[in-house]
Write a protein that holds these residues in place. Structure first.
Motif, PDB file in Angstrom:
ATOM      1  N   GLU A  87      -4.797 -14.743  38.892  1.00  0.00           N
ATOM      2  CA  GLU A  87      -3.487 -14.113  39.080  1.00  0.00           C
ATOM      3  C   GLU A  87      -2.479 -15.087  39.669  1.00  0.00           C
ATOM      4  N   ALA A  88      -2.960 -15.951  40.584  1.00  0.00           N
ATOM      5  CA  ALA A  88      -2.059 -16.944  41.177  1.00  0.00           C
ATOM      6  C   ALA A  88      -1.516 -17.881  40.108  1.00  0.00           C
ATOM      7  N   LEU A  89      -2.390 -18.360  39.232  1.00  0.00           N
ATOM      8  CA  LEU A  89      -1.956 -19.245  38.160  1.00  0.00           C
ATOM      9  C   LEU A  89      -1.099 -18.506  37.139  1.00  0.00           C
ATOM     10  N   TYR A  90      -1.448 -17.244  36.873  1.00  0.00           N
ATOM     11  CA  TYR A  90      -0.668 -16.461  35.911  1.00  0.00           C
ATOM     12  C   TYR A  90       0.747 -16.210  36.419  1.00  0.00           C
ATOM     13  N   GLU A  91       0.873 -15.956  37.735  1.00  0.00           N
ATOM     14  CA  GLU A  91       2.200 -15.749  38.324  1.00  0.00           C
ATOM     15  C   GLU A  91       3.046 -17.014  38.266  1.00  0.00           C
ATOM     16  N   LEU A  92       2.380 -18.159  38.165  1.00  0.00           N
ATOM     17  CA  LEU A  92       3.094 -19.413  38.002  1.00  0.00           C
ATOM     18  C   LEU A  92       3.348 -19.713  36.526  1.00  0.00           C
ATOM     19  N   GLY A  93       3.004 -18.751  35.684  1.00  0.00           N
ATOM     20  CA  GLY A  93       3.286 -18.892  34.259  1.00  0.00           C
ATOM     21  C   GLY A  93       2.165 -19.553  33.478  1.00  0.00           C
ATOM     22  N   TYR A  94       0.927 -19.522  34.035  1.00  0.00           N
ATOM     23  CA  TYR A  94      -0.164 -20.193  33.337  1.00  0.00           C
ATOM     24  C   TYR A  94      -1.330 -19.245  33.120  1.00  0.00           C
ATOM     25  N   ASN A  95      -1.741 -19.108  31.863  1.00  0.00           N
ATOM     26  CA  ASN A  95      -2.908 -18.306  31.506  1.00  0.00           C
ATOM     27  C   ASN A  95      -4.099 -19.234  31.357  1.00  0.00           C
ATOM     28  N   VAL A  96      -5.000 -19.186  32.340  1.00  0.00           N
ATOM     29  CA  VAL A  96      -6.111 -20.132  32.376  1.00  0.00           C
ATOM     30  C   VAL A  96      -7.106 -19.898  31.244  1.00  0.00           C
ATOM     31  N   TYR A  97      -6.992 -18.772  30.542  1.00  0.00           N
ATOM     32  CA  TYR A  97      -7.913 -18.478  29.439  1.00  0.00           C
ATOM     33  C   TYR A  97      -7.347 -18.876  28.082  1.00  0.00           C
ATOM     34  N   LYS A  99      -6.996 -21.533  25.843  1.00  0.00           N
ATOM     35  CA  LYS A  99      -7.555 -22.869  25.649  1.00  0.00           C
ATOM     36  C   LYS A  99      -6.653 -23.787  24.833  1.00  0.00           C
ATOM     37  N   ASN A 100      -5.688 -23.228  24.140  1.00  0.00           N
ATOM     38  CA  ASN A 100      -4.815 -24.031  23.294  1.00  0.00           C
ATOM     39  C   ASN A 100      -3.530 -24.470  24.007  1.00  0.00           C
ATOM     40  N   SER A 101      -3.369 -24.066  25.252  1.00  0.00           N
ATOM     41  CA  SER A 101      -2.131 -24.374  25.972  1.00  0.00           C
ATOM     42  C   SER A 101      -2.195 -25.767  26.595  1.00  0.00           C
ATOM     43  N   ASP A 102      -1.025 -26.379  26.758  1.00  0.00           N
ATOM     44  CA  ASP A 102      -0.950 -27.668  27.438  1.00  0.00           C
ATOM     45  C   ASP A 102      -1.405 -27.491  28.890  1.00  0.00           C
ATOM     46  N   HIS A 316      14.494 -21.323  41.465  1.00  0.00           N
ATOM     47  CA  HIS A 316      15.007 -22.694  41.461  1.00  0.00           C
ATOM     48  C   HIS A 316      15.803 -22.940  40.180  1.00  0.00           C
ATOM     49  N   LEU A 317      16.830 -23.761  40.295  1.00  0.00           N
ATOM     50  CA  LEU A 317      17.623 -24.126  39.117  1.00  0.00           C
ATOM     51  C   LEU A 317      17.223 -25.482  38.535  1.00  0.00           C
ATOM     52  N   HIS A 318      16.434 -26.260  39.279  1.00  0.00           N
ATOM     53  CA  HIS A 318      16.086 -27.609  38.807  1.00  0.00           C
ATOM     54  C   HIS A 318      14.584 -27.865  38.737  1.00  0.00           C
ATOM     55  N   VAL A 319      13.798 -26.999  39.326  1.00  0.00           N
ATOM     56  CA  VAL A 319      12.352 -27.224  39.373  1.00  0.00           C
ATOM     57  C   VAL A 319      11.660 -26.111  38.612  1.00  0.00           C
ATOM     58  N   ASN A 320      10.792 -26.486  37.691  1.00  0.00           N
ATOM     59  CA  ASN A 320      10.053 -25.491  36.919  1.00  0.00           C
ATOM     60  C   ASN A 320       8.786 -25.060  37.648  1.00  0.00           C
ATOM     61  N   ALA A 321       8.156 -24.014  37.139  1.00  0.00           N
ATOM     62  CA  ALA A 321       6.974 -23.452  37.787  1.00  0.00           C
ATOM     63  C   ALA A 321       5.867 -24.489  37.925  1.00  0.00           C
ATOM     64  N   HIS A 322       5.711 -25.336  36.917  1.00  0.00           N
ATOM     65  CA  HIS A 322       4.764 -26.452  36.970  1.00  0.00           C
ATOM     66  C   HIS A 322       5.085 -27.405  35.832  1.00  0.00           C
ATOM     67  N   GLN A 323       4.378 -28.490  35.751  1.00  0.00           N
ATOM     68  CA  GLN A 323       4.748 -29.547  34.817  1.00  0.00           C
ATOM     69  C   GLN A 323       4.619 -29.146  33.352  1.00  0.00           C
TER      70      GLN A 323
END
Length: 412
Positions: A87-97, A99-102, A316-323
């Motif tokens: 859930e922590a990663l999903y809230e940051l916009g990342y679905n850990v399941y 497998k095709n995502s960057d 934030h206006l300049h920083v994204n959720a993660h790389q």
């Protein structure tokens, strides 16, 4: 009718005046303008600063955090803990399941690191890490190098290479990392030592970044005359702020700053402001935007308040959720005030525990970069958010921002 309009206008003017006075109070309580004999501002100094960095309290804090997480793991089902990190990663916009995502491998390793905390022999590892002579020598060298640049100085208006001396601190870090390899033969312990060395350096740098963004908030929204400065002095101060951001290896950029000192900073800052304005406009018009925000209100060059799924939030206006994300990083959720702090606590623990997971060095570096991309630059920018809440007299929100800063070297 004209009388009503006049009264409304007067009320707005008085409201803006109160806000300006509040902002000035915050500015004066945090910063001191140092003037020369001619009355010109030459330095801007920070009034509350950590001038001496202690290493052992930070190490003890890491140990305590790991032990606390282990205690929590004993009271929590493994499936619940896995859901927590998912859930922590999903809230940051990342679905850990997915497998095709960057970044799938980086996210998976971050999760693995967090879940493995329960298996770490914390006391044994930190007993090996407790090489007090080494840490004291590193601490002394670090503080000696740090004092070459007076830690209270935020901006030197007359020296275009003042912060270029920070390369001395970088050399101390390189020395410490090399010495740590000789001191610690146990790889997981060496990894903790390396984490401490790099993180302490980063937190030292963050102290200035955080307060620089405070200054930029004031420079953007308050006339220089009210701050007790001239336009030229503000221009030079902003150049000093951006000179600090030049990488120690980027000599060409340092030369460009020196050659165009009057314009170097403001040229960079105006680009930042334009980028912020463009992002606010795309959110507001909901055109070519990857978010669905309503009631978009720009706070300053770094932040905007929005309604996101019927919830007030600051992004934030300049920083994204993660790389690997194009979506903005969350700075505050009014419905869940502790959300950002809790997410960063999980990320910090994952970063520490990463050294206990076997993986190639190149992959470890990529995972560290992924974890850092979720909170390091975010913390640095949030100095501007503190300045905003000072302007509105919102002490509660100021405390919230400080609690989520993930850097106890930044003083409230």
């Amino acid at each position: 009718m004209s009388r009503i309009i006049a009264l409304v206008s007067l009320g707005l003017i008085m409201s803006f005046q109160v806000m300006a006075d509040s902002t000035l109070e915050g500015f004066k309580s945090r910063f001191t303008l140092v003037k020369n004999d001619s009355g010109k501002v030459t330095l801007i100094k920070l009034n509350r600063v950590v001038a001496h960095f202690s290493i052992m309290p930070f190490i003890e804090q890491i140990k305590a955090d790991l032990l606390n997480e282990q205690h929590s793991a004993l009271l929590t089902d493994d499936a619940v803990r896995e859901q927590q990190i998912d859930e922590a990663l999903y809230e940051l916009g990342y679905n850990v399941y997915d497998k095709n995502s960057d970044g799938y491998e980086e996210a998976l390793r971050t999760k693995e690191s967090f879940l493995n905390i329960k298996n770490i022999d914390v006391n044994a590892s930190f007993n090996e890490l407790n090489q007090k002579d080494f840490w004291k020598e590193f601490e002394n060298k670090l503080n000696e190098a740090f004092l070459l640049i007076d830690p209270t100085i935020l901006a030197n208006l007359d020296d275009s290479r003042f912060f270029y001396k920070k390369q001395v601190i970088y050399k101390v870090v390189v020395w410490a990392l090399d010495q740590a390899k000789k001191k610690f033969s146990n790889i997981p312990v060496l990894n903790i030592a390396s984490f401490v060395i790099v993180r302490v350096h980063d937190m030292m740098m963050e102290q200035r970044h955080f307060h620089h963004n405070m200054l930029l908030h004031y420079f953007e929204l308050i006339p220089e005359t009210k701050l007790g400065m001239t336009k030229e002095e503000v221009d030079r101060a902003v150049s000093s702020i951006y000179e600090y951001r030049i990488d120690v290896t980027n000599l060409p950029e340092s030369n460009r700053a020196a050659q165009d000192w009057m314009n170097f900073g403001m040229n960079n800052f105006y680009r930042t402001v334009r980028t912020a304005n463009n992002r606010v406009r795309t959110w507001d018009e909901n055109v070519f935007s990857n978010v669905d925000f309503q009631n978009v209100k720009k706070i300053n060059f770094g932040f905007a308040e929005v309604t996101d799924k019927d919830t007030r939030k600051i992004y934030h206006l300049h920083v994204n959720a993660h790389q690997f994300s194009r979506k903005p990083a969350l700075a505050h959720n009014f419905a869940r005030p502790q959300q950002v702090k809790q997410l960063r606590a999980i990320l910090n623990l994952s970063g520490v525990a990463l050294g206990f997971i076997q993986m190639p060095g190149w992959l470890k570096g990529q995972v560290e970069g992924f974890i850092n991309s979720m909170y390091v630059n975010q913390v640095r920018m949030e100095g501007a958010l503190v300045a905003h809440f000072e302007s509105t007299g919102n002490q509660e929100m100021i405390k919230h921002v400080y609690r989520q800063r993930a850097n106890f070297y930044i003083l409230e």
